[in-house]
Design a protein around this motif. Sequence first.
Motif, PDB file in Angstrom:
ATOM      1  N   ARG A   1       0.993  -1.170  -0.040  1.00 53.04           N
ATOM      2  CA  ARG A   1      -0.034  -0.018   0.099  1.00 53.04           C
ATOM      3  C   ARG A   1       0.677   1.399  -0.191  1.00 53.04           C
ATOM      4  NH1 ARG A   1      -4.600  -0.848  -1.488  1.00 53.04           N
ATOM      5  NH2 ARG A   1      -5.945  -0.370  -0.002  1.00 53.04           N
ATOM      6  N   LYS A   2       2.060   1.574  -0.404  1.00 56.69           N
ATOM      7  CA  LYS A   2       3.007   2.458  -0.254  1.00 56.69           C
ATOM      8  C   LYS A   2       2.442   3.681  -1.209  1.00 56.69           C
ATOM      9  CE  LYS A   2       7.440   0.967   0.740  1.00 56.69           C
ATOM     10  NZ  LYS A   2       8.832   0.738   0.323  1.00 56.69           N
ATOM     11  N   ALA A   3       2.135   3.126  -2.443  1.00 57.95           N
ATOM     12  CA  ALA A   3       1.329   4.119  -3.401  1.00 57.95           C
ATOM     13  C   ALA A   3       0.232   4.604  -2.944  1.00 57.95           C
ATOM     14  CB  ALA A   3       1.201   3.397  -5.020  1.00 57.95           C
ATOM     15  N   THR A   4      -0.857   3.849  -2.431  1.00 56.28           N
ATOM     16  CA  THR A   4      -2.032   4.040  -1.761  1.00 56.28           C
ATOM     17  C   THR A   4      -1.726   5.337  -0.638  1.00 56.28           C
ATOM     18  OG1 THR A   4      -3.156   2.237  -2.168  1.00 56.28           O
ATOM     19  CG2 THR A   4      -4.142   3.651  -0.697  1.00 56.28           C
ATOM     20  N   ILE A   5      -0.691   5.051   0.289  1.00 59.25           N
ATOM     21  CA  ILE A   5      -0.372   6.034   1.176  1.00 59.25           C
ATOM     22  C   ILE A   5       0.060   7.167   0.565  1.00 59.25           C
ATOM     23  CG2 ILE A   5       1.571   6.744   3.009  1.00 59.25           C
ATOM     24  CD1 ILE A   5       1.556   3.537   3.491  1.00 59.25           C
ATOM     25  N   ILE A   6       0.770   7.151  -0.636  1.00 60.17           N
ATOM     26  CA  ILE A   6       1.075   8.458  -1.283  1.00 60.17           C
ATOM     27  C   ILE A   6       0.128   9.345  -1.579  1.00 60.17           C
ATOM     28  CG2 ILE A   6       2.516   9.574  -2.942  1.00 60.17           C
ATOM     29  CD1 ILE A   6       4.587   7.214  -2.584  1.00 60.17           C
ATOM     30  N   LEU A   7      -1.012   8.374  -2.091  1.00 57.46           N
ATOM     31  CA  LEU A   7      -2.059   9.196  -2.880  1.00 57.46           C
ATOM     32  C   LEU A   7      -2.948   9.855  -1.691  1.00 57.46           C
ATOM     33  CD1 LEU A   7      -3.110   6.685  -5.783  1.00 57.46           C
ATOM     34  CD2 LEU A   7      -2.318   8.872  -5.866  1.00 57.46           C
TER      35      LEU A   7
ATOM     36  N   LEU B   1      -6.492   2.564   5.544  1.00 60.99           N
ATOM     37  CA  LEU B   1      -5.718   1.435   5.274  1.00 60.99           C
ATOM     38  C   LEU B   1      -6.105   0.278   5.926  1.00 60.99           C
ATOM     39  CD1 LEU B   1      -2.526   2.915   4.337  1.00 60.99           C
ATOM     40  CD2 LEU B   1      -4.185   2.331   2.649  1.00 60.99           C
ATOM     41  N   THR B   2      -7.539  -0.215   6.042  1.00 59.04           N
ATOM     42  CA  THR B   2      -7.933  -1.291   6.776  1.00 59.04           C
ATOM     43  C   THR B   2      -7.299  -2.946   6.323  1.00 59.04           C
ATOM     44  OG1 THR B   2      -9.869  -1.624   5.774  1.00 59.04           O
ATOM     45  CG2 THR B   2      -9.866  -0.021   7.671  1.00 59.04           C
ATOM     46  N   ASP B   3      -6.828  -2.906   5.519  1.00 65.86           N
ATOM     47  CA  ASP B   3      -6.091  -4.127   4.871  1.00 65.86           C
ATOM     48  C   ASP B   3      -4.727  -4.623   5.174  1.00 65.86           C
ATOM     49  OD1 ASP B   3      -5.470  -2.221   3.297  1.00 65.86           O
ATOM     50  OD2 ASP B   3      -5.410  -3.838   1.212  1.00 65.86           O
ATOM     51  N   ILE B   4      -4.338  -3.636   5.913  1.00 67.33           N
ATOM     52  CA  ILE B   4      -2.845  -4.023   6.570  1.00 67.33           C
ATOM     53  C   ILE B   4      -2.932  -3.698   8.045  1.00 67.33           C
ATOM     54  CG2 ILE B   4      -1.833  -3.324   4.161  1.00 67.33           C
ATOM     55  CD1 ILE B   4      -0.710  -0.746   5.497  1.00 67.33           C
ATOM     56  N   SER B   5      -1.891  -4.584   8.530  1.00 64.59           N
ATOM     57  CA  SER B   5      -1.712  -4.394   9.898  1.00 64.59           C
ATOM     58  C   SER B   5      -1.008  -3.235  10.414  1.00 64.59           C
ATOM     59  CB  SER B   5      -0.813  -5.666  10.405  1.00 64.59           C
ATOM     60  OG  SER B   5       0.538  -5.551   9.853  1.00 64.59           O
TER      61      SER B   5
END
Length: 108
Positions: free
Chosen positions: A19-25, A41-45
């Motif tokens: 989810r790095k790209a999603t974090i940036i967005l 970002l509920t799908d990662i710990s």
Amino acid sequence: MKKSYCPIDTFINVVKGKRKATIILHLFQGDKRYSELAKLLTDISERMLSKQLKELEADGLITRTVFPEVPPRVEYSLSDLGTEIHPVLKSMFKGGILFEKSIDEVDG
């Protein structure tokens, strides 16, 4: 950040990850606290989110600001480099939508 044989590979190696790209967005929309990112970002710990944030900071894509308060407040924001790559990620997002539509047509 390490150079690869091809600049495209260098780019992908920096933004790949959980989810790095999603974090940036998300950070392009404004500064966020850790808890805000965790809700988005509920799908990662939480452990994985912390790891990805540390890697993005180490690669110079985000900045972490600690405010001297009790309890301490931490905010994440895009660095200049993170802001510069936003158009590329936005194009990748649009490309993903195109691929998803073609998958839906095949599955449909």
